[in-house]
Motif scaffolding. Structure first.
Motif, PDB file in Angstrom:
ATOM      1  N   ALA A   1      -7.695   3.380  -4.962  1.00  0.00           N
ATOM      2  CA  ALA A   1      -8.013   2.644  -3.679  1.00  0.00           C
ATOM      3  C   ALA A   1      -7.998   1.298  -3.688  1.00  0.00           C
ATOM      4  O   ALA A   1      -8.086   0.841  -4.671  1.00  0.00           O
ATOM      5  CB  ALA A   1      -9.483   3.134  -3.150  1.00  0.00           C
ATOM      6  N   TYR A   2      -7.795   0.915  -2.789  1.00  0.00           N
ATOM      7  CA  TYR A   2      -7.405  -0.739  -2.567  1.00  0.00           C
ATOM      8  C   TYR A   2      -7.463  -1.230  -1.134  1.00  0.00           C
ATOM      9  O   TYR A   2      -7.291  -0.538  -0.120  1.00  0.00           O
ATOM     10  CB  TYR A   2      -5.794  -1.029  -3.090  1.00  0.00           C
ATOM     11  CG  TYR A   2      -5.336  -2.382  -2.966  1.00  0.00           C
ATOM     12  CD1 TYR A   2      -4.287  -2.782  -2.287  1.00  0.00           C
ATOM     13  CD2 TYR A   2      -6.073  -3.359  -3.773  1.00  0.00           C
ATOM     14  CE1 TYR A   2      -3.977  -3.876  -2.060  1.00  0.00           C
ATOM     15  CE2 TYR A   2      -5.564  -4.679  -3.508  1.00  0.00           C
ATOM     16  CZ  TYR A   2      -4.545  -4.924  -2.812  1.00  0.00           C
ATOM     17  OH  TYR A   2      -3.986  -6.340  -3.079  1.00  0.00           O
ATOM     18  N   ARG A   3      -8.008  -2.314  -1.077  1.00  0.00           N
ATOM     19  CA  ARG A   3      -7.984  -2.849   0.437  1.00  0.00           C
ATOM     20  C   ARG A   3      -6.914  -3.905   0.550  1.00  0.00           C
ATOM     21  O   ARG A   3      -6.654  -5.146  -0.286  1.00  0.00           O
ATOM     22  CB  ARG A   3      -9.174  -3.872   0.287  1.00  0.00           C
ATOM     23  CG  ARG A   3      -9.640  -4.495   2.023  1.00  0.00           C
ATOM     24  CD  ARG A   3     -10.786  -5.391   1.829  1.00  0.00           C
ATOM     25  NE  ARG A   3     -10.837  -5.787   3.351  1.00  0.00           N
ATOM     26  CZ  ARG A   3     -11.885  -6.736   3.397  1.00  0.00           C
ATOM     27  NH1 ARG A   3     -12.786  -7.081   2.634  1.00  0.00           N
ATOM     28  NH2 ARG A   3     -12.295  -7.267   4.702  1.00  0.00           N
ATOM     29  N   ALA A   4      -6.145  -3.568   1.322  1.00  0.00           N
ATOM     30  CA  ALA A   4      -4.702  -4.288   1.732  1.00  0.00           C
ATOM     31  C   ALA A   4      -4.940  -4.922   3.105  1.00  0.00           C
ATOM     32  O   ALA A   4      -5.296  -4.580   4.066  1.00  0.00           O
ATOM     33  CB  ALA A   4      -3.575  -3.165   1.747  1.00  0.00           C
ATOM     34  N   GLY A   5      -4.277  -6.118   3.097  1.00  0.00           N
ATOM     35  CA  GLY A   5      -4.111  -6.705   4.546  1.00  0.00           C
ATOM     36  C   GLY A   5      -3.226  -6.208   5.426  1.00  0.00           C
ATOM     37  O   GLY A   5      -3.597  -6.156   6.529  1.00  0.00           O
ATOM     38  N   ASN A   6      -2.236  -5.433   5.059  1.00  0.00           N
ATOM     39  CA  ASN A   6      -1.343  -4.864   5.783  1.00  0.00           C
ATOM     40  C   ASN A   6      -0.675  -3.687   5.024  1.00  0.00           C
ATOM     41  O   ASN A   6      -0.902  -3.581   3.898  1.00  0.00           O
ATOM     42  CB  ASN A   6      -0.438  -5.721   6.689  1.00  0.00           C
ATOM     43  CG  ASN A   6       0.271  -6.526   5.846  1.00  0.00           C
ATOM     44  OD1 ASN A   6       0.835  -6.121   4.781  1.00  0.00           O
ATOM     45  ND2 ASN A   6       0.448  -8.103   5.977  1.00  0.00           N
TER      46      ASN A   6
END
Length: 129
Positions: A98-103
């Motif tokens: 899992a990762y928090r991506a801007g787009n």
């Protein structure tokens, strides 16, 4: 903290299918890029597929395009990887991440670079010829 638990691995013959699942818990809402990676013995870990939750975009590496499908059930906080037409070269330990991506573009870049924040313990997939 995010916890990821994979399941669904096993042994199949070439041409067979498996569906991997990844149950997510913790601060899952903040990680909008989910992916599957794999690592075969003696090889580097490689990204397989990713899904960007914001717009439901999916990304695949060339070796699995047309055979693997990544999907997500937000109500169940579960990520899936449907694998069809399996080949012996698909044999590997498969990891959910899992990762928090801007787009979506950043989600794909993270898949290629392995830059995910949280990882599961993995589930083994073995494909025999």
């Amino acid at each position: 903290q995010v916890q990821l638990v994979e399941s669904g691995g096993g042994s199949v013959q070439a041409g067979g299918s498996l569906r991997l699942s990844c149950a997510a818990s913790g601060y899952t809402y903040n990680n909008n890029c989910m992916g599957w990676f794999r690592q075969a013995p003696g090889k580097e870990r490689e990204g397989v597929a990713a899904i960007y939750n914001g717009i439901g975009s999916t990304y695949y590496v060339d070796s699995v395009k047309g055979r693997f499908t990544i999907s997500q059930d937000n109500a169940k906080n579960t990520l899936y990887l449907q694998m069809n037409s399996l080949k012996p070269e698909d044999t590997a330990m498969y990891y959910c991440a899992a990762y928090r991506a801007g787009n979506g573009a950043y989600c794909y870049i993270a898949l290629l670079g392995g830059k995910f924040s949280y990882w599961g313990q993995g589930t083994q997939v073995t494909v025999s010829s």
